[in-house]
Design a protein around this motif. Structure first.
Motif, PDB file in Angstrom:
ATOM      1  N   ILE A 171       0.830  -1.088  -0.172  1.00  0.00           N
ATOM      2  CA  ILE A 171       0.089   0.154   0.321  1.00  0.00           C
ATOM      3  C   ILE A 171       0.993   1.412  -0.026  1.00  0.00           C
ATOM      4  CG2 ILE A 171      -1.398   1.049   1.964  1.00  0.00           C
ATOM      5  CD1 ILE A 171      -3.159  -1.268   0.668  1.00  0.00           C
ATOM      6  N   PRO A 172       0.546   1.862  -1.056  1.00  0.00           N
ATOM      7  CA  PRO A 172       1.458   3.512  -0.694  1.00  0.00           C
ATOM      8  C   PRO A 172       1.572   4.195   0.055  1.00  0.00           C
ATOM      9  CG  PRO A 172       0.425   3.404  -3.378  1.00  0.00           C
ATOM     10  CD  PRO A 172      -0.050   1.825  -2.725  1.00  0.00           C
ATOM     11  N   VAL A 173       2.322   5.043   0.290  1.00  0.00           N
ATOM     12  CA  VAL A 173       1.766   5.761   1.442  1.00  0.00           C
ATOM     13  C   VAL A 173       1.156   7.096   0.785  1.00  0.00           C
ATOM     14  CG1 VAL A 173       2.996   8.131   2.870  1.00  0.00           C
ATOM     15  CG2 VAL A 173       3.554   5.670   2.980  1.00  0.00           C
ATOM     16  N   GLU A 174       0.804   7.343  -0.063  1.00  0.00           N
ATOM     17  CA  GLU A 174      -0.361   8.577  -0.251  1.00  0.00           C
ATOM     18  C   GLU A 174      -1.559   7.890  -0.705  1.00  0.00           C
ATOM     19  OE1 GLU A 174       1.760   6.936  -4.820  1.00  0.00           O
ATOM     20  OE2 GLU A 174       2.394   7.151  -2.530  1.00  0.00           O
ATOM     21  N   CYS A 175      -1.717   6.511  -0.766  1.00  0.00           N
ATOM     22  CA  CYS A 175      -3.182   6.466  -1.170  1.00  0.00           C
ATOM     23  C   CYS A 175      -3.646   6.388   0.677  1.00  0.00           C
ATOM     24  CB  CYS A 175      -3.155   4.310  -0.985  1.00  0.00           C
ATOM     25  SG  CYS A 175      -2.661   4.655  -2.962  1.00  0.00           S
ATOM     26  N   TRP A 176      -2.859   6.514   1.387  1.00  0.00           N
ATOM     27  CA  TRP A 176      -3.603   6.874   2.931  1.00  0.00           C
ATOM     28  C   TRP A 176      -4.566   8.090   3.018  1.00  0.00           C
ATOM     29  CZ3 TRP A 176       1.774   6.122   6.998  1.00  0.00           C
ATOM     30  CH2 TRP A 176       1.765   4.903   6.411  1.00  0.00           C
TER      31      TRP A 176
END
Length: 951
Positions: free
Chosen positions: A218-223
């Motif tokens: 899960i990429p951080v920007e998806c948070w």
């Protein structure tokens, strides 16, 4: 929550992946088996992991690995878990006294997003790392455990675009799937993915159809898409997540000139790694094993720990423990948040070896976007005349040929320094002249760049007496102890009769050191062998060489003090190093030749080189120079000697060509015969050569001022710009005046001296010839110098040009000068003579005048006014003739590096240690002054150059 904020803001600056903070997450569930996952300690009491690892968990345990290979478990409690973003945080209560890290020792992490394909890494505990350990004392069955796995690979934002995941393509993975029902990657979930020192995502799953070599994260920007604003704010307070996605760092980081600049940094890293890896092997550091050099926190000289650790105002985090061994220097440096470290140590204590180990280890594990460590020897830096930045750029250009322009008015060296790619390893602060150290420290104060600085303790303490180097931590090297050298020295020598460590040449001495440590001889030896330098020299003299008895080291009648014993080792080192050695093999060549130099002559030549550096450095900064620039050799000779050599070679250049040219001219055009032609050629050659030698010797003596730098001009015919008329006019006038003066002298010699000796040949053209000769020679010389001034174009040294390249350009310029002199005088005289006596005679006369002009004018000009000419005249001819240097100088210098007497640092050579250089200087000067003359047979012995071939 306030404590978490303090953990984020009150510690030290962010750092990259730290294996001490990687954890295994173990859960139990009310129904069914428990679960395993991975995580990472992001603050003093919080672990980042994946939310699905904690699904339905009734209890959570966090397991750390300890440095001794054991484990440490603490209980944890989920404080945040979001299934949509698959991110979770576990809070645990840990006691630093039980082996855990304190909050001040846990730098906060940085978060980033991936913009294009980058290298990445993750550290976790997958199922395929399940291992059987020791037997249980209760059941007699093996204890199973999961070992760590360092996953390395690359990731691209262009894969899994629909699901918004990162695809991690791994460099290594399990070869097969032993259990079709379960993934071998189970337990890796929750491990953060790192790139460029930042977290870019968290591993979430393994898609088995994609194969065993890929993972999804899960990429951080998806948070920021999946979490509510309140949760984003909470993560910001807990672990320092930026408030908006556009505030995330971007990986790879953009820098001026990228990607070209990155490629240049990779090229530099490869060059530096190759250079120092070769030096590491030459020093036989791993033969039989590295000496256990240790270091500890220095007692004084460091800045405030709050500044070193980047603590907020009012916080006092206290000191860091920086003690360690040589192989831990990179780890210790990375633990210093300011990335500014000073290494103190006595002479020969291992500072240079430490810098070599640092550069070597750093580059072995260097990430593509990481700094490139470069060693700079500070002894040649004069901070009152050049800034640290500009000096480092010059060193990079000289040593690593970073000459290609990176932008208008710039070069790769400047671009790499300005954009932070270079990690300066500044070796030898104590080698800077004492009167310049405060200026050097002030210049270092002006920069905030990361660095390592080495120095002797006394010199550094004096420089920082009033103010420490900002944000710099300080470590100090410890002395070697008997327990360090006792197992080391026997393994460097021949084994005993049984092949063991007993009965070696070192056993009697080591027994004395153990049994009678208070005796004068053993106390002296123990004092001397506290430094790696003296241990290495003792090894070369008594282990590598033959016929020496180690027990002489305990002789107090010969060596009454530690200083006398140290002087003995320095004196005996060079002869021992020049014992015949076997030839090396080298990939790419079938055979290598090693020259066997006479030890006495080798020591004399090395002494001359050391004395040259001593004189050169003291004339510049008051301390000996440490960089042996081979193109500057000979410039420390007395000016009168240099004038005589240059004048003699200029006389020889014109005299020989004039004498040789006169013989066929008199044989063809007169009836005087061979004897007359030879005598007249000899007399005219001597006279003309004498005039030419006096002229160029005088000009050289007037113009030379110490070391001559290679000329910063090149020849360019087309595309010329700039103001050149004034320069051409000045050169023409100088040439005209010099040519007319020389013509008058030559005319007087030919018409008066030569004819008075009865050697007139009637080919001088009488009165008309004399009237034409004087202005003709003046106009020709003026035309040549003016033409060269017009064709010379300055080399933009701000764009970076190496000294070796400038020297090669000097050589090309000299060849061109000779060609111009030959064409101007050859064509001019040939056409004029041909118009009177026909084309054949015009061609012959023009050829003769052209050759005389090329050698007498062009070559003499090159010898007098170019560094290449002086290199040839002084270093390649005169100094070998007088026995000060060998004929094959470069081969001698390279061989000295192989024998570990010298080392090569980029384009220059250096003695392996300043103590050795200073000792050789003293011996050479003492021998020259007659206080320590060598035996007559060694003074008169010729250079030995036996070659041994091996296949």
């Amino acid at each position: 929550m306030s404590s978490a904020v303090g953990a984020v803001g009150g510690g030290v600056e962010p750092d990259g992946l730290d294996p001490r903070r990687a954890v295994q997450v173990i859960t139990t569930r009310g129904a069914g088996p428990g679960g395993r996952g991975s995580g990472y300690q992001v603050t003093g009491n919080l672990v980042l992991t994946a939310a699905h690892v904690l699904c339905d968990a009734t209890s959570v345990q966090v397991r750390f690995l300890t440095e001794d290979g054991g484990t440490r478990e603490v209980d944890g409690k989920p404080v945040l878990a979001d299934s949509a973003s698959d991110v979770a945080l576990i809070r645990f209560a840990d006691d630093p006294s039980a082996g855990g890290l304190s909050a001040d020792e846990v730098p906060p992490v940085r978060f980033a997003r991936v913009m294009r394909t980058v290298d990445c890494e993750a550290l976790g505990f997958p199922r395929f790392r399940l291992r059987a350990g020791t037997e249980s004392p209760d059941h007699g069955e093996p204890v199973w455990y999961r070992d760590s796995h360092h996953a390395r690979g690359d990731t691209s934002p262009l894969s899994y675009m629909r699901t918004g995941r990162l695809e991690i393509t791994l460099k290594s993975s399990p070869e097969y799937d032993p259990d079709r029902g379960r993934s071998p990657w189970e337990g890796m979930s929750g491990a953060p993915v790192w790139s460029g020192g930042c977290v870019i995502g968290v591993i979430s799953e393994h898609h088995r159809p994609d194969g065993l070599g890929t993972l999804a994260a899960i990429p951080v920007e998806c948070w920021f898409k999946d979490l509510a604003p309140a949760r984003i704010k909470e993560l910001g307070e807990l672990i320092g997540l930026p408030a908006r996605a556009d505030q995330l760092e971007r990986i790879p980081r953009q820098s001026p000139g990228a990607p070209e600049l990155r490629e240049e940094a990779e090229r530099l890293a490869s060059m530096v790694a190759g250079q120092w890896e070769k030096e590491w092997r030459r020093r036989k550091v791993h033969d039989p094993y590295p000496l256990p050099v240790r270091f500890r926190n220095a007692d004084t000289g460091f800045d405030h720990w709050a500044s070193i650790r980047h603590a907020p105002p009012g916080a006092d985090p206290g000191p860091l423990s920086l003690a360690g061994r040589l192989n831990e220097i990179v780890k210790v440096y990375r633990s210093v948040p300011s990335r500014r470290l000073v290494v103190l140590g006595a002479a020969g204590s291992g500072k240079t070896i430490l810098t070599l180990r640092f550069v070597r280890d750093w580059l072995r594990d260097r990430a593509p976007d990481d700094h490139v460590p470069v060693i700079f020897s500070l002894g040649s830096w004069d901070p009152t005349t050049i800034s640290l930045r500009d000096w480092m750029c010059r060193q990079l250009v000289r040593d690593h040929d970073l000459t290609t322009p990176a932008a208008p008015g710039g070069n790769w060296a400047g671009a790499l320094v300005d954009t932070g790619w270079i990690l300066p390893v500044l070796d030898g602060f104590d080698e800077i002249a004492s009167g310049l150290r405060h200026a050097a420290l002030k210049e270092l104060d002006r920069t905030t760049t990361s660095l390592i600085l080495t120095s002797r303790p006394e010199e550094y303490a004096e420089a920082v007496e009033n103010r420490a180097l900002p944000k710099a931590a300080v470590i100090e090297l410890d002395d070697l102890a008997l327990e360090d050298i006792a197992p080391y020295l026997p393994r460097t020598s021949r084994p005993g009769p049984d092949g063991g460590l007993h009965n070696t040449v070192w056993e009697p001495v080591l027994d004395e050191l153990r049994d009678h440590p208070r005796r004068l001889g053993t106390a002296n030896l123990a004092t001397v062998l506290t430094t790696p330098l003296m241990v290495a020299m003792a090894r070369t003299i008594y282990s590598d060489a033959h016929g020496r008895d180690t027990q002489e080291l305990l002789n107090t009648a010969t060596f009454a003090t530690p200083e006398a014993l140290q002087k003995h080792l320095l004196a005996a080192f060079t002869p021992a190093a020049y014992e015949p050695l076997p030839a090396d093999s080298d990939s790419g060549t079938d055979r290598r030749r090693r020259r066997h130099w006479n030890p006495d002559r080798a020591q004399h030549w090395l002494g001359y080189l050391a004395a040259h550096l001593d004189q050169l450095g003291r004339a510049r900064t008051g301390v000996p120079e440490r960089d042996l620039a081979w193109w500057q050799l000979g410039t420390t000779m007395r000016r009168s000697s240099r004038v005589l050599v240059i004048g003699f070679l200029a006389a020889l250049a014109l005299g020989v060509t004039t004498a040789v040219g006169n013989v066929p001219a008199n044989l063809i055009a007169t009836s005087h015969g061979l004897e007359f032609a030879l005598i007249r050629g000899l007399v005219v050659g001597l006279l003309h050569g004498l005039v030419n030698g006096l002229l160029f010797g005088f000009v050289y003596g007037f113009a030379s001022r110490g070391a001559v730098e290679p000329s910063h001009v090149r020849i360019q015919v087309f595309g010329r710009t700039g103001e050149w008329r004034a320069k051409v006019a000045l050169r023409f006038k100088l040439g005209l005046m010099g040519g007319v003066s020389l013509a008058l002298v030559v005319l007087f010699l030919d018409r008066v001296v030569v004819e008075s000796l009865g050697l007139g040949d009637g080919l001088d053209g009488g009165l008309v010839g004399g009237l034409l000769f004087v202005p003709g020679l003046g106009l020709g010389a003026g035309l040549v110098l003016g033409l060269m001034a017009w064709l010379e174009v300055p080399i933009d040294t701000t764009s970076g040009v190496s000294s070796s390249e400038l020297l090669s350009q000097d050589r090309r310029n000299v060849v061109f000068y000779m060609l111009v002199w030959a064409l101007v005088f050859g064509l001019g005289v040939g056409f004029a003579q041909g118009a009177v006596d026909g084309p054949v005679w015009g061609f012959l006369v023009g050829l003769g005048f052209g050759l005389e002009a090329a050698f007498g004018g062009g070559l003499a000009y090159g010898l007098s006014f170019t560094t290449w000419g002086q290199w040839v005249a002084l270093v390649r001819i005169w100094l070998p003739l007088t026995g000060q240097l060998p004929w094959r100088l470069i081969a001698f210098l390279d061989d000295a590096c192989e024998r570990n007497v010298l080392r090569q640092a980029g384009a220059v050579y250096q003695f392996r240690h300043a103590q050795l250089q200073d000792h050789l200087t003293q011996v050479f000067l003492a021998g020259r002054d007659g206080r320590d003359r060598r035996p007559a047979d060694s003074r008169n012995s010729a250079e030995s150059h036996t070659e041994v071939s091996t296949t």
